[in-house]
Design an enzyme around this catalytic site. Structure first.
Site, PDB file in Angstrom:
ATOM      1  N   ASP A 218       0.854  -1.180   0.000  1.00  0.00           N
ATOM      2  CA  ASP A 218       0.000   0.000   0.000  1.00  0.00           C
ATOM      3  C   ASP A 218       0.898   1.240   0.000  1.00  0.00           C
ATOM      4  O   ASP A 218       2.120   1.154   0.139  1.00  0.00           O
ATOM      5  CB  ASP A 218      -0.959  -0.017   1.200  1.00  0.00           C
ATOM      6  CG  ASP A 218      -2.198   0.857   0.946  1.00  0.00           C
ATOM      7  OD1 ASP A 218      -2.135   1.736   0.059  1.00  0.00           O
ATOM      8  OD2 ASP A 218      -3.226   0.673   1.632  1.00  0.00           O
TER       9      ASP A 218
HETATM   10  C1  NOJ Z   1      -4.022   3.969   0.108  1.00  0.00           C
HETATM   11  C2  NOJ Z   1      -5.206   3.088   0.271  1.00  0.00           C
HETATM   12  O1  NOJ Z   1      -5.135   2.406   1.506  1.00  0.00           O
HETATM   13  C3  NOJ Z   1      -5.378   2.062  -0.827  1.00  0.00           C
HETATM   14  O2  NOJ Z   1      -6.632   1.445  -0.670  1.00  0.00           O
HETATM   15  C4  NOJ Z   1      -5.237   2.695  -2.176  1.00  0.00           C
HETATM   16  O3  NOJ Z   1      -5.413   1.722  -3.176  1.00  0.00           O
HETATM   17  C5  NOJ Z   1      -3.891   3.358  -2.271  1.00  0.00           C
HETATM   18  N1  NOJ Z   1      -3.801   4.385  -1.268  1.00  0.00           N
HETATM   19  C6  NOJ Z   1      -3.621   3.950  -3.646  1.00  0.00           C
HETATM   20  O4  NOJ Z   1      -4.424   5.050  -3.875  1.00  0.00           O
END
Ligand code: NOJ
Length: 725
Positions: free
Chosen positions: A267
């Site tokens: 993430d």
């Molecule tokens: C953080 C989020 O937790 C995740 O769900 C998302 O896909 C990513 N950012 C990318 O935007």
């Protein structure tokens, strides 16, 4: 039958040969480059383009617009040494431009085919606009309404969550997209991110391995079985080891137990966050820990870019780990056809969005996702001749209804409840008054709104949360109506005019006063571009509501976590609590009921359904057989309607304790007034198991209860036994 979606969690000898050939040509730096996902913004554009040119980038996220994706792709394909194409990832969570209801709402349709179709439409639009990789579905089981991200998943149940996860994977990875391109799904956040303590985002998760395996992991495994070829490692600490550095879940379970072939992407900055977690002393150690644990691609933290090659040279990270990670990334690029078809047709982009059939599907899903929570005295549906005062900060809202992950969704694409009401009811009968702002602030029109209610036949109050009150990093400790909305509801109620409350939110709310005093309550969620029309059609009776909750609604925040499939305890309560300091030593509260405000699976209709004649066709069965149960459902009301019939079981005694109820099947049926249908469930006994003492999955012989009912708190009860095979 050939599936009409792709399976990226598999490979062929031809693909592996192509990967081998590429790997043989790559330098260590180019390999590490494939393991980097970057984010381009004005401040770093020149530097990032140069990195692409140098073969130091494998993927870009959140780059919008085909011109920009093609531009970046051209640099990778035409100007880098090996010409390996980039893969473009993005968050298309509940629609790309055609914004559907938030995923939690979509799950309340209990109709996997609808979720699949919404995902397919999202894939159509996104792929025509340069997206190859979608960071969805979010499959985190969640028993925590304080957590803002409950909006993004399918609620609290592992079985329903697994079914919905598979439906969304089928949709996102659909074959035959008009763009001629493909999209890979990315079930996330691996793992147990939904278990965040106290509902605070990014918070610690400390749970038993059994809970991990029984509750949080199955939707991931289901999604991979369906062909999802990537996943995202979560932000959270899991039992003392951050998910993004957790070899137990990333290697042992994912690779060794499940044989997952796909890509693990961290993430956002989760590799770098191993440092504040206190799991790595610096970025270099973070890179090492994440790579060793099995994170193939680093989303923007730069830890891999800065340190991975050096770590390999030092012998701290073995070269085969890099080769395996790059193999998975290249395999995905080959599977997606990016080497043959790296660019997106710019002419298609704008004509691929918001097609009339997409808007129609958004309306259908919005209608089916809404849940009628209360309808005392049959106040709903409204009569077209009634004078309606339409009041509240969300009554003419064109923004918040889009929901937390609307990204490029536009307010102008939406219809508000007011728009919908004006289309369904005679114009002259709908008086609109905002009354108060959504949050705290001046409310000069409070009194006027109350007066408008006074002179109407019925007041419809559209209240709830803004889109920014749920989603990532948007947890709440108080789950009532924000600002002065509760005061407005009470003031309007005090006029004596009958009140309908339409709630919009990204989560279950805590609304005990409304549940007690307001005769009719419709939960509309953040329902997407057609939400307003859907509300109006339900209020006007053109559509009979059919949605049912997929997450329990508490009476009070102090009950959280509250979920239907809890354990019995050694002192199960005999009543509903609130004994007010009587010394009865049971597992309940002295000052609050233990039952929820609205249970899991709950939702009303404008008609009524009677359940009768439960027949357990297989009162005893072997572990290899199927449980067969039937019940007759009759529409005893005056309108045609849809009912979501649910099957629950309880394993009465096990080598480890089992939940008091577990959903094991559901069917949505449609009945005309007076019509009856016998619903038949066949549940393979192998689906009635759990992770036992030795942590292996087993189905234990013994006695069970079974219920067929309209929600988790009601139903016809029967019994069966699983015999030793
Ligand atoms: C953080 C989020 O937790 C995740 O769900 C998302 O896909 C990513 N950012 C990318 O935007």
């Amino acid at each position: 039958m050939t599936p009409n979606h792709y399976n990226f969690n598999q490979t062929t000898p031809q693909i592996e040969e192509r990967v081998d050939a590429l790997l043989a040509k790559m330098t260590l730096e180019e390999k590490v480059g494939q393991m980097m996902q970057i984010h381009i913004h004005e401040g770093n554009r020149a530097e990032m383009e140069e990195r692409i040119r140098q073969g130091q980038v494998g993927s870009i996220l959140s780059l919008y617009g085909v011109k920009d994706t093609n531009h970046a792709q051209r640099i990778a394909v035409e100007e880098s040494r090996l010409g390996i194409p980039l893969i473009f990832g993005n968050d298309v969570i509940h629609g790309y431009r055609t914004i559907f209801p938030i995923p939690l709402a979509e799950s309340c349709t209990w109709e996997p085919a609808l979720l699949q179709e919404a995902a397919r439409i999202a894939a159509e639009e996104a792929s025509a606009n340069g997206v190859d990789w979608n960071f969805a579905p979010m499959v985190d089981v969640c028993r925590e309404p304080r957590w803002g991200r409950i909006a993004e998943g399918a609620g609290e149940d592992v079985y329903l969550g697994s079914v919905m996860a598979q439906a969304r994977v089928r949709g996102f990875q659909a074959k035959g997209l008009t763009s001629g391109r493909k999209i890979a799904a990315c079930p996330k956040h691996y793992a147990a991110y939904g278990g965040a303590e106290a509902g605070k985002d990014y918070n610690t998760v400390d749970i038993s391995e059994r809970t991990l395996r029984d509750l949080y992991l199955p939707p991931f495994e289901a999604a991979f079985d369906e062909g999802a070829g990537t996943t995202m490692s979560a932000f959270n600490d899991l039992n003392g080891i951050p998910s993004t550095g957790n070899a137990f879940i990333l290697r042992q379970i994912l690779r060794e137990e499940w044989g997952f072939l796909g890509v693990v992407l961290s993430d956002w900055n989760a590799v770098g966050e191993l440092v504040p977690h206190g799991f790595a002393a610096d970025l270099k150690e973070a890179a090492k820990r994440a790579a060793l644990a099995g994170v193939d691609m680093d989303m923007i933290s730069d830890a891999y870019h800065a340190h991975l090659a050096e770590l390999v040279r030092e012998g701290a990270v073995p070269a085969p780990i890099i080769n395996e990670a790059v193999r998975r990334i290249l395999r995905l690029k080959i599977q997606l056809g990016l080497f043959e078809n790296p660019y997106t047709d710019e002419a298609l982009a704008s004509e691929s969005i918001l097609k009339p059939e997409y808007r129609a599907k958004a309306l259908e899903i919005a209608q089916k996702s809404m849940v009628l929570l209360k309808n005392e005295g049959g106040l709903l549906p409204l009569d077209e001749g009634q004078r309606i005062a339409l009041i509240g900060p969300l009554a003419d809202d064109h923004h918040h209804i889009l929901g937390a992950w609307h990204r490029i969704g536009e307010d102008a694409d939406t219809e508000s409840v007011l728009d919908g009401m004006r289309a369904v009811f005679p114009l002259a009968n709908v008086a609109h008054m905002e009354g108060i702002p959504l949050e705290r602030g001046d409310a000069p029109h409070f009194r006027e709104a109350v007066e408008a209610a006074q002179s109407a036949d019925v007041a419809v109050l559209v209240v709830g949360e803004g889109e920014f009150m749920s989603g990532e990093a948007h947890s709440r400790a108080h789950l009532g109506l924000p600002g002065q909305q509760q005061a407005l509801v009470e003031a309007v109620h005090a006029t004596g005019t009958p009140v309908v409350v339409v709630l919009m939110s990204g989560r279950p709310l805590v609304i005990p006063w409304i549940a007690e005093h307001i005769p009719s309550v419709l939960q509309a969620w953040h329902g997407g571009i057609r939400a307003g029309g859907a509300v109006a059609r339900i209020l006007g009776g053109r559509v009979n509501p059919s949605g049912k909750l997929t997450a329990t609604w508490p009476r009070a925040e102090g009950q959280i976590p509250i979920y239907y499939n809890h354990k019995s305890t050694g002192r199960p309560p005999t009543g509903d609590g609130t004994l007010q300091f009587d010394m009865i030593h049971l597992s309940d509260y002295m000052d609050e009921y233990i039952s929820p405000q609205f249970p899991f699976g709950f939702g009303l209709s404008y008609t009524r359904f009677a359940y009768a004649d439960l027949e357990v066709v297989t009162p005893t069965l072997g572990v290899d057989a199927a449980l067969v149960v039937e019940a007759a459902i009759t529409n005893t009301g005056e309108r045609a309607g849809e009912e979501i019939v649910q099957l629950y079981v309880r394993d009465l005694a096990g080598e480890v304790t089992r939940p008091v109820k577990e959903l094991k099947g559901f069917q949505k049926i449609s009945l005309d007034p007076g019509e009856s249908q016998t619903v038949r469930f066949e549940v393979p006994a192998r689906e009635l198991g759990f992770h036992g003492l030795d942590m292996s999955y087993k189905v234990e012989p013994g006695d069970f209860k079974v219920w067929v009912g309209p929600n988790a708190a009601e139903g016809l009860e029967g019994e069966f036994a699983i015999e030793r095979g």
